[in-house]
Design an enzyme around this catalytic site. Structure first.
Site, short mmCIF file in Angstrom:
data_model
loop_
_atom_site.label_atom_id
_atom_site.label_comp_id
_atom_site.label_asym_id
_atom_site.label_seq_id
_atom_site.Cartn_x
_atom_site.Cartn_y
_atom_site.Cartn_z
N THR A 237 24.11 -37.01 -9.09
CA THR A 237 23.00 -36.70 -8.20
C THR A 237 21.87 -37.70 -8.39
OG1 THR A 237 23.57 -34.35 -8.28
CG2 THR A 237 21.34 -34.92 -7.53
N CYS A 325 14.72 -54.36 -27.21
CA CYS A 325 16.00 -53.67 -27.30
C CYS A 325 16.81 -54.07 -28.53
CB CYS A 325 16.83 -53.92 -26.04
SG CYS A 325 16.13 -53.18 -24.55
#
Length: 386
Positions: A237, A325
């Protein structure tokens, strides 16, 4: 507080947050539902898709929504490799990619794919001739980032595009997470680019949402199985409030883009002017056309990058070691290592990254604070400054 860590993430724009809240509160239907609330959500989803496509100069059906840059990169790379494996299992990237690209290639290598990682020069750029020599009859994918996230190098995407025009069956992916809104889009996004990745939290939109551009006619094997959302490429979704917020953020980002980029460049140049003659300072991101305007990486000899980060943090100035990161892993300073920078220098590097909300006054404050830090450490390390 001075926040010079915008390449790691940006503060969400208040008007973008207002859009997110409004959609989350008022349009909470599932875009796949058949009833009126679902249709309203679907209409907004497609309106956001069209707005982003128009802003990027591409077709509406070429825009796909993901959870961010990492998913976009993995979908582009693995999706291409799996889709084209019967035609060849040779894939090419550079030695200075973001971890989400580098590790995706390692994962494919572990599955039996043949990986070529191109070396880089002293500026962290790949050589197009190296790419030309690496391509063979089994090559199916080339993935080269647009702007390096650690030092800001702009890769020669235009020249690579010219080369790959001779190889129409090779899919060309560009990680453009660091490139949007920096007045360099034409350098890093050409008609030959088949796939490109964007991450919303790099430009004042919510975390957890991103874009994968996929050129019309190019095929990818989906990595998610489910309800068939995003034309079956990315089931799940859709995060409609974040998507609507991202569409607004891109529109705001591209307003007065040249002026914003020039402001970031001016901040970078001011700090470089201060740093460049200091003994023990090594600048990896000079102010020239090969580098993006918003990233400045430099090292202070004898001081580990994380020590300098925390010293500046104590003064309410926020920067990072190279890639956020990778800053807590063994991948730290991987771009500098690929550039064959000495380990002691590479691990002393920090990254400053600016956006349009930063000011020259903040640059002056940074210089004032850093000057005291520099003199303290220079004395300890006998760097020869007076």
């Amino acid at each position: 507080m001075i926040y010079f860590d915008n390449s790691a993430t940006t503060k969400i724009d208040p008007s973008v947050l207002a859009t997110y809240d409004k959609v989350a509160t008022e349009i909470w239907g599932n875009p796949s539902s058949l009833h009126k609330m679902g249709d309203r959500a679907h209409q907004l989803l497609e309106a956001s898709r069209k707005q982003i496509a128009d802003l990027l100069g591409v077709k509406q059906h070429e825009i796909f929504f993901t959870s961010g840059g990492t998913e976009s990169n993995n979908t582009a790379i693995k999706g291409t490799a799996f889709q084209k494996r019967e035609f060849g299992k040779h894939i090419i990237t550079s030695s200075v990619e973001h971890a989400s690209v580098a590790n995706a290639f390692t994962s494919l290598q572990n599955l039996g794919y043949r990986v070529t990682r191109l070396p880089v020069d002293k500026d962290g750029r790949v050589n197009v001739n190296d790419l030309r020599n690496a391509i063979d009859s089994d090559t199916t994918l080339v993935s080269i980032m647009g702007v390096n996230n650690e030092i800001g190098t702009i890769q020669p995407i235009e020249e690579i595009s010219d080369l790959l025009s001779n190889y129409p069956t090779i899919q060309f992916h560009v990680d453009n997470v660091q490139a949007l809104g920096k007045n360099i889009w034409d350098k890093v996004f050409t008609p030959r680019v088949d796939l490109t990745s964007l991450s919303a939290h790099k430009f004042h939109a919510p975390r957890g949402i991103g874009v994968l551009y996929k050129k019309e006619g190019k095929m990818l094997t989906p990595l998610h199985d489910g309800g068939g959302q995003e034309k079956g490429l990315r089931s799940g979704t859709e995060n409609l409030p974040a998507i609507a917020g991202m569409a607004k953020a891109i529109r705001l980002l591209l307003e007065n883009e040249p002026e914003k980029a020039a402001k970031e460049e001016a901040i970078k140049e001011k700090i470089i002017d201060y740093l460049q003659d200091k003994p023990g300072i090594k600048i990896f991101s000079p102010a020239n056309a090969v580098f993006a305007p918003h990233i400045l990486c430099f090292s202070l000899e004898g001081i580990r990058g994380e020590t300098l980060v925390h010293t500046l943090e104590d003064q309410d100035i926020y920067v990072s070691t190279t890639s956020a990161c990778a800053s807590k892993t063994a991948d730290e300073a991987s771009t500098l290592v690929a550039m064959r920078v000495d380990d002691k220098i590479a691990t002393s590097a920090i990254r400053l990254s600016f956006d349009e909300t930063n000011t020259l006054a903040e640059a002056d404050q940074f210089i004032e604070v850093f000057d005291k830090i520099y003199h303290h450490f220079a004395k300890i390390n006998h760097l020869g400054e007076n």
